[in-house]
Design a protein around this motif. Structure first.
Motif, PDB file in Angstrom:
ATOM      1  N   ILE A  64       0.832  -1.205   0.000  1.00  0.00           N
ATOM      2  CA  ILE A  64       0.000   0.000   0.000  1.00  0.00           C
ATOM      3  C   ILE A  64       0.862   1.248   0.000  1.00  0.00           C
ATOM      4  O   ILE A  64       0.665   2.173  -0.802  1.00  0.00           O
ATOM      5  CB  ILE A  64      -0.951  -0.004   1.223  1.00  0.00           C
ATOM      6  N   TYR A  65       1.848   1.303   0.880  1.00  0.00           N
ATOM      7  CA  TYR A  65       2.661   2.512   1.004  1.00  0.00           C
ATOM      8  C   TYR A  65       3.605   2.691  -0.186  1.00  0.00           C
ATOM      9  O   TYR A  65       3.953   3.821  -0.537  1.00  0.00           O
ATOM     10  CB  TYR A  65       3.412   2.510   2.342  1.00  0.00           C
ATOM     11  N   LYS A  66       3.962   1.605  -0.811  1.00  0.00           N
ATOM     12  CA  LYS A  66       4.754   1.722  -2.038  1.00  0.00           C
ATOM     13  C   LYS A  66       3.938   2.395  -3.128  1.00  0.00           C
ATOM     14  O   LYS A  66       4.429   3.299  -3.832  1.00  0.00           O
ATOM     15  CB  LYS A  66       5.219   0.339  -2.506  1.00  0.00           C
ATOM     16  N   HIS A  67       2.674   1.992  -3.275  1.00  0.00           N
ATOM     17  CA  HIS A  67       1.809   2.589  -4.293  1.00  0.00           C
ATOM     18  C   HIS A  67       1.429   4.026  -3.944  1.00  0.00           C
ATOM     19  O   HIS A  67       1.162   4.830  -4.834  1.00  0.00           O
ATOM     20  CB  HIS A  67       0.544   1.746  -4.473  1.00  0.00           C
ATOM     21  N   LEU A  68       1.416   4.337  -2.649  1.00  0.00           N
ATOM     22  CA  LEU A  68       1.122   5.702  -2.225  1.00  0.00           C
ATOM     23  C   LEU A  68       2.353   6.611  -2.317  1.00  0.00           C
ATOM     24  O   LEU A  68       2.248   7.816  -2.104  1.00  0.00           O
ATOM     25  CB  LEU A  68       0.608   5.707  -0.782  1.00  0.00           C
TER      26      LEU A  68
ATOM     27  N   ILE B  45      -4.582  -3.710  -4.558  1.00  0.00           N
ATOM     28  CA  ILE B  45      -3.764  -2.678  -3.916  1.00  0.00           C
ATOM     29  C   ILE B  45      -3.692  -1.413  -4.761  1.00  0.00           C
ATOM     30  O   ILE B  45      -3.782  -0.290  -4.244  1.00  0.00           O
ATOM     31  CB  ILE B  45      -2.342  -3.206  -3.640  1.00  0.00           C
ATOM     32  N   GLN B  46      -3.560  -1.565  -6.073  1.00  0.00           N
ATOM     33  CA  GLN B  46      -3.452  -0.401  -6.948  1.00  0.00           C
ATOM     34  C   GLN B  46      -4.723   0.443  -6.884  1.00  0.00           C
ATOM     35  O   GLN B  46      -4.658   1.671  -6.741  1.00  0.00           O
ATOM     36  CB  GLN B  46      -3.189  -0.844  -8.385  1.00  0.00           C
ATOM     37  N   ASN B  47      -5.889  -0.189  -6.997  1.00  0.00           N
ATOM     38  CA  ASN B  47      -7.143   0.547  -6.939  1.00  0.00           C
ATOM     39  C   ASN B  47      -7.338   1.225  -5.590  1.00  0.00           C
ATOM     40  O   ASN B  47      -7.826   2.361  -5.508  1.00  0.00           O
ATOM     41  CB  ASN B  47      -8.323  -0.391  -7.211  1.00  0.00           C
TER      42      ASN B  47
END
Length: 251
Positions: A67-71, A237-239
């Motif tokens: 999650i934090y990687k995508h954020l 996770i991306q969405n």
């Protein structure tokens, strides 16, 4: 029927169906019950109700990192609040997360066991655990909240913007506390694919299964994770990250 009558009928049916090899029970609509209900069923059937907490605990660090990687945010800068009252589950979550975050705080009914938890975490890892009885006063400090406790309430309007709540309670109590605020997202469960699970095709399992069903297969393979369950809908996770970014832009 009322809850008491449903439990009595469930116990009666389970005791008729079980045999000497039966050890566990999977309840399809697990969050219809709370932890006290589960304990009653377990004591009257002498069987273990599969709750999924082992699966949730093991997958939580991996999912938080994704999650934090995508954020595009640093998980190591975040502080985590754990709400509960049970010693072993709390310690296991702390042990899984303490290397990945900046600070961990406990809230809830830990009065009689907080000393045990704090002492063990300090001796094992040199980790200081902060404990607060006034959770509403500290909510704005935490971007990540993990709830393990049924029947626990706090002022959700005091949450930090973009806070992520992992509601690991049996009854998913947090979804009943929703206000008009859009500050927080409540993740109720992790969903898993059944593609590689050795089980015959049947009409009872969907293509995605919740943590407490997945746990019974003893796979715990990261490749099986599919999505987050949020208010009855599933998000990869991306969405999920995209939605979080949109919330931030609106705020």
């Amino acid at each position: 029927m009322g809850k008491k009558e449903i439990i009595e009928e469930f116990v009666l049916a389970t005791n008729k169906l079980k045999n000497e090899n039966t050890s566990d029970v999977i309840i399809e609509e697990l969050n219809f019950f709370n932890m006290d209900d589960i304990k009653t069923i377990e004591s009257k059937t002498n069987l273990n109700i599969v709750k999924g907490i082992k699966t949730l605990t093991l997958f939580l660090p991996l999912i938080l990192k994704k999650i934090y990687k995508h954020l595009n945010e640093d998980l190591k800068e975040e502080e985590i609040l754990i709400i509960g009252d049970e010693e072993q589950s709390t310690k296991e979550i702390i042990e899984r997360l303490y290397k990945d975050v900046r600070f961990i705080t406990l809230a809830g009914d830990y009065d009689n066991i907080i000393e045990n938890i704090s002492k063990e975490m300090m001796e094992k890892y040199g980790l200081s655990i902060f404990y607060s009885k006034k959770v509403d006063n500290i909510l704005t400090n935490y971007s990540i909240i993990i709830n393990l406790k049924d029947n626990y309430y706090f002022d959700m309007d005091k949450l930090r913007n973009k806070a992520i709540i992992f509601d690991f309670s049996i009854s998913k109590v947090m979804k009943n506390q929703k206000t008009k605020t859009k500050k927080a997202i409540i993740i109720e469960d992790f969903m898993f694919k059944i593609d590689h699970i050795d089980i015959a095709d049947n009409n009872f399992l969907n293509s995605l299964i919740p943590s407490y069903v997945y746990e019974q297969f003893n796979r715990l393979n990261s490749a099986d994770f599919a999505s987050l369950s949020i208010d009855g809908k599933f998000y990869n996770i991306q969405n999920f990250a995209d939605d979080q970014i949109k919330i931030e832009e609106k705020l």
